[in-house]
Scaffold this active site. Structure first.
Site, PDB file in Angstrom:
ATOM      1  N   GLU A 122     -21.330  21.100  39.523  1.00 42.81           N
ATOM      2  CA  GLU A 122     -22.238  19.954  39.484  1.00 42.81           C
ATOM      3  C   GLU A 122     -23.283  20.199  40.580  1.00 42.81           C
ATOM      4  O   GLU A 122     -22.923  20.491  41.726  1.00 42.81           O
ATOM      5  CB  GLU A 122     -21.476  18.655  39.778  1.00 42.81           C
ATOM      6  CG  GLU A 122     -22.384  17.452  39.632  1.00 42.81           C
ATOM      7  CD  GLU A 122     -21.719  16.117  39.949  1.00 42.81           C
ATOM      8  OE1 GLU A 122     -20.512  16.081  40.241  1.00 42.81           O
ATOM      9  OE2 GLU A 122     -22.450  15.115  39.884  1.00 42.81           O
ATOM     10  N   LYS A 150     -18.006  19.167  48.328  1.00 39.61           N
ATOM     11  CA  LYS A 150     -19.457  19.022  48.487  1.00 39.61           C
ATOM     12  C   LYS A 150     -19.797  17.644  49.029  1.00 39.61           C
ATOM     13  O   LYS A 150     -20.660  17.505  49.887  1.00 39.61           O
ATOM     14  CB  LYS A 150     -20.159  19.211  47.140  1.00 39.61           C
ATOM     15  CG  LYS A 150     -20.166  20.632  46.622  1.00 39.61           C
ATOM     16  CD  LYS A 150     -21.194  20.740  45.495  1.00 39.61           C
ATOM     17  CE  LYS A 150     -20.587  21.303  44.221  1.00 39.61           C
ATOM     18  NZ  LYS A 150     -20.134  20.274  43.298  1.00 39.61           N
ATOM     19  N   ARG A 166      -6.487  24.970  43.542  1.00 43.12           N
ATOM     20  CA  ARG A 166      -7.726  25.092  44.287  1.00 43.12           C
ATOM     21  C   ARG A 166      -7.466  25.762  45.628  1.00 43.12           C
ATOM     22  O   ARG A 166      -6.334  25.777  46.111  1.00 43.12           O
ATOM     23  CB  ARG A 166      -8.398  23.731  44.470  1.00 43.12           C
ATOM     24  CG  ARG A 166      -7.575  22.731  45.249  1.00 43.12           C
ATOM     25  CD  ARG A 166      -8.178  21.341  45.193  1.00 43.12           C
ATOM     26  NE  ARG A 166      -9.473  21.279  45.846  1.00 43.12           N
ATOM     27  CZ  ARG A 166     -10.613  20.968  45.219  1.00 43.12           C
ATOM     28  NH1 ARG A 166     -10.621  20.702  43.947  1.00 43.12           N
ATOM     29  NH2 ARG A 166     -11.730  20.902  45.884  1.00 43.12           N
TER      30      ARG A 166
HETATM   31  P1  ATP Z   1     -16.540  19.333  45.096  1.00 46.34           P
HETATM   32  O1  ATP Z   1     -15.613  18.168  45.192  1.00 46.34           O
HETATM   33  O2  ATP Z   1     -16.600  20.168  46.296  1.00 46.34           O
HETATM   34  O3  ATP Z   1     -17.884  18.959  44.579  1.00 46.34           O
HETATM   35  P2  ATP Z   1     -15.859  20.013  42.523  1.00 46.34           P
HETATM   36  O4  ATP Z   1     -14.614  20.551  41.959  1.00 46.34           O
HETATM   37  O5  ATP Z   1     -16.231  18.617  42.184  1.00 46.34           O
HETATM   38  O6  ATP Z   1     -15.855  20.265  44.028  1.00 46.34           O
HETATM   39  P3  ATP Z   1     -17.745  21.312  40.928  1.00 46.34           P
HETATM   40  O7  ATP Z   1     -19.144  21.604  41.234  1.00 46.34           O
HETATM   41  O8  ATP Z   1     -17.460  20.347  39.871  1.00 46.34           O
HETATM   42  O9  ATP Z   1     -17.093  20.939  42.243  1.00 46.34           O
HETATM   43  O10 ATP Z   1     -16.918  22.629  40.700  1.00 46.34           O
HETATM   44  C1  ATP Z   1     -17.331  23.770  40.002  1.00 46.34           C
HETATM   45  C2  ATP Z   1     -16.111  24.629  39.768  1.00 46.34           C
HETATM   46  O11 ATP Z   1     -15.574  25.062  41.007  1.00 46.34           O
HETATM   47  C3  ATP Z   1     -15.036  23.842  39.067  1.00 46.34           C
HETATM   48  O12 ATP Z   1     -14.519  24.617  38.017  1.00 46.34           O
HETATM   49  C4  ATP Z   1     -14.011  23.595  40.138  1.00 46.34           C
HETATM   50  O13 ATP Z   1     -12.742  23.515  39.604  1.00 46.34           O
HETATM   51  C5  ATP Z   1     -14.194  24.808  41.049  1.00 46.34           C
HETATM   52  N1  ATP Z   1     -13.783  24.489  42.417  1.00 46.34           N
HETATM   53  C6  ATP Z   1     -14.252  23.508  43.204  1.00 46.34           C
HETATM   54  N2  ATP Z   1     -13.599  23.472  44.388  1.00 46.34           N
HETATM   55  C7  ATP Z   1     -12.693  24.490  44.343  1.00 46.34           C
HETATM   56  C8  ATP Z   1     -11.703  24.984  45.258  1.00 46.34           C
HETATM   57  N3  ATP Z   1     -11.518  24.438  46.465  1.00 46.34           N
HETATM   58  N4  ATP Z   1     -10.951  26.039  44.874  1.00 46.34           N
HETATM   59  C9  ATP Z   1     -11.150  26.610  43.676  1.00 46.34           C
HETATM   60  N5  ATP Z   1     -12.047  26.195  42.770  1.00 46.34           N
HETATM   61  C10 ATP Z   1     -12.814  25.143  43.081  1.00 46.34           C
HETATM   62 MG    MG Z   2     -17.508  17.161  42.342  1.00 44.22          MG
END
Ligand code: ATP
Ligand code: MG
Length: 549
Positions: free
Chosen positions: A35, A270, A260
């Site tokens: 995102e 983020k 994760r």
């Molecule tokens: P954040 O909460 O930091 O925004 P998110 O999972 O909401 O993380 P996205 O931008 O939706 O972030 O994630 C993009 C991809 O990265 C998704 O497939 C998510 O599962 C993966 N991802 C995010 N954080 C991690 C992590 N700590 N370890 C492994 N994969 C991750």
């Molecule tokens: Mg997110």
């Protein structure tokens, strides 16, 4: 590119192998779906490495797709930074997509659900919906609007789209099962009203699909075969499959969950990292203390070190926390052979070598990298005045202190033995200069064996030295777990700035050049704040660690 990854198997690869062997797919397609609501962090790197390298190994494809269904939080700046980070890591995506380009199709699929009697417009507030949803122990209650006619639903949904209602006044819900043991299946909201400008679609839409409806459709539209996501989406899998099935999508992507990445002393979200930026705890998303990919880049980590770390931590089915020192191990490994050795003095103390001829400078030979002799030698000046580290002198040393103190002799790396004879102080009693003598017999490289000294110091010749600023980092938060109270855990000493000197040959150093400063660690030339007049170095990592792989 992915040598190491290829050699080890994991449960995701086993699923893919099976799907290829049975002929379910001829070619696999994975995706990385961030995102654009912030900069990528090291957790995302794990997902990037996994998706790109698995596809690569099985001769498949990987899409980069921006999951931009939430106009309020998303921004072009984030889109651009995400692309830059993935390219810097060294990956090329096949398709570049935006979920927002599918809004028309998603709308049509929602209409299809309504026509099939599988979606309805809800008038209740968010709070009421939550009340009706029930709990893990109790089933939910059906909404009074659940049994609206198809015509009424179509009319209301069209009016939602046309902007006739305010934010929150109506939502569209999937009609599934209010007594399902899986709360995600209790008529989840799939569309909401948000009168907001979208970075891509502008003001075309005032209704936006919810993640759990949009994501499976995005995957299916692109023909993604294996949709790899983190463990917290496991309970959403039945809904994912329901959406793909009931929206009559041709492709049937398979959602696979993995653990994760969590790192000690590291905030990994983020949304949370944005607080550090917005509340000025750090100097932007790429502050070298940030666990963002851009922060690691500015700090001086290499793509290889980050990728190798991601490969080595592997993929698992249960959450765990990795020691951040493991990541540091990989950058040391990567730079060991590549980074030139050189000397810097972070906290200078002037030393006058009283028996060295005034006005004379000699140029000594020094190896650039003893671990990699092919890197050759460099010339370093030596003269009557040099700088040493303040902490390398003690007037009244404890036992086993082998550095400079009155009467003691030490070795200067690449140069001579010097002996401390006199300590010069200012009015307040601070040591401002040492007077030493050198022994010409002890010149480095001449095989002098006459006597031994225990301490070897680094130093920089004063008249040719180049001024430099050094930034030494510690973790941004003190708490190992990086819990929700992370802003209370901010480390007040996460940045120490020192002003000192480097060897004159560093004049040519450019942004992102990496060096090993003798005894101080690996450093990167800061790309943002280095100027013609001042070199700024970020310490990437210290030399030694107690960490064992
Ligand atoms: P954040 O909460 O930091 O925004 P998110 O999972 O909401 O993380 P996205 O931008 O939706 O972030 O994630 C993009 C991809 O990265 C998704 O497939 C998510 O599962 C993966 N991802 C995010 N954080 C991690 C992590 N700590 N370890 C492994 N994969 C991750
Ligand atoms: Mg997110």
């Amino acid at each position: 590119m992915s040598e190491t990854m290829n050699t080890s198997s994991n449960f995701i690869k086993n699923i893919i192998k099976e799907d290829l062997a049975t002929g379910k797919h001829d070619q696999i397609i994975t995706r990385f779906p961030p995102e654009p609501n912030g900069y990528l962090h090291i957790g995302h790197a794990k997902s990037i490495v996994l998706n790109f390298e698995i596809a690569d190994e099985f001769k498949g494809k990987t899409n980069l797709r921006f999951d931009d269904t939430n106009p309020l939080k998303e921004d072009r700046e984030f889109v651009e930074s995400i692309k830059e980070d993935i390219e810097w890591l060294g990956y090329e995506w096949d398709g570049l997509h935006f979920a927002s380009n599918y809004f028309d199709e998603m709308y049509d699929r929602a209409v299809l659900l309504i026509k099939k009697g599988l979606a309805y417009v809800e008038d209740m507030s968010q709070e009421q919906i939550r009340e009706y949803r029930g709990t893990l122990k109790e089933p939910g209650k059906e909404s009074p609007h659940r049994n609206r006619t198809v015509e009424e639903n179509l009319d209301l949904f069209t009016r939602m789209k046309n902007g006739e209602f305010q934010n929150g006044e109506r939502v569209l819900r999937a009609k599934i099962d209010m007594s399902s043991p899986n709360i995600n299946m209790r008529d989840p909201v799939i569309y909401r009203i948000s009168h907001a400008e979208h970075h891509n679609t502008g003001d075309k839409w005032c209704i936006y699909p919810m993640y759990s409806f949009a994501h499976p459709l995005e995957d299916a539209i692109e023909g993604v075969t294996h949709s790899i996501c983190t463990l917290e989406f496991e309970d959403q899998r039945p809904l994912y499959n329901w959406v793909v099935e009931e929206c009559e999508m041709e492709a049937k992507p398979k959602q696979i969950e993995f653990a994760r990445l969590n790192l000690t002393n590291t905030v990994m979200s983020k949304r949370k990292l944005k607080l550090f930026v917005d509340e000025n705890y750090v100097d932007g998303w790429d502050d070298p203390r940030m666990p963002t990919i851009s922060g690691f880049r500015r700090r001086g980590f290499t793509p290889e070190s980050i990728k190798q770390f991601c490969r080595e931590i592997g993929v698992a089915k249960s959450d765990n926390t990795v020691d951040v020192r493991m990541l540091e191990h990989f950058i040391r490994e990567d730079l060991k052979m590549k980074a030139p050795r050189t000397m810097s003095v972070l906290h200078p103390l002037k030393v006058v070598i009283t028996n060295y001829p005034e006005g004379e400078v000699e140029w000594l030979d020094a190896e650039i990298n003893p671990e990699n002799p092919e890197m050759g030698t460099r010339k370093i000046p030596f003269s009557r005045e040099i700088y040493v580290e303040q902490s390398d002198f003690m007037e009244n040393p404890p036992k086993k202190y082998f550095r400079l103190f009155p009467g003691n002799e030490v070795r200067l790396k690449h140069a001579y033995f010097i002996k401390c004879n006199e300590v010069i102080k200012d009015d307040q009693g601070n040591v401002i200069e040492l007077h030493c003598t050198y022994d010409p017999e002890t010149k480095s490289g001449t095989g002098f064996t006459g006597r031994k000294v225990k301490g070897t110091l680094h130093w920089v010749e004063a008249s040719n030295a180049k001024k430099a600023e050094f930034r030494l980092y510690d973790s941004l938060i003190l708490d190992e777990r990086g819990g929700d109270d992370f802003l209370d855990q901010v480390n007040p000493n996460s940045l120490e700035v020192a002003n000192g000197f480097v060897e004159p040959n560093m004049e040519e150093a450019k942004a992102h050049d990496k060096f090993q400063f003798f005894r101080h660690g690996y450093f990167n030339v800061d790309p943002k704040e280095t100027t013609e007049d001042k070199l700024v170095f970020n310490r990437i990592v210290e030399l030694k660690s107690s960490f064992k792989l």
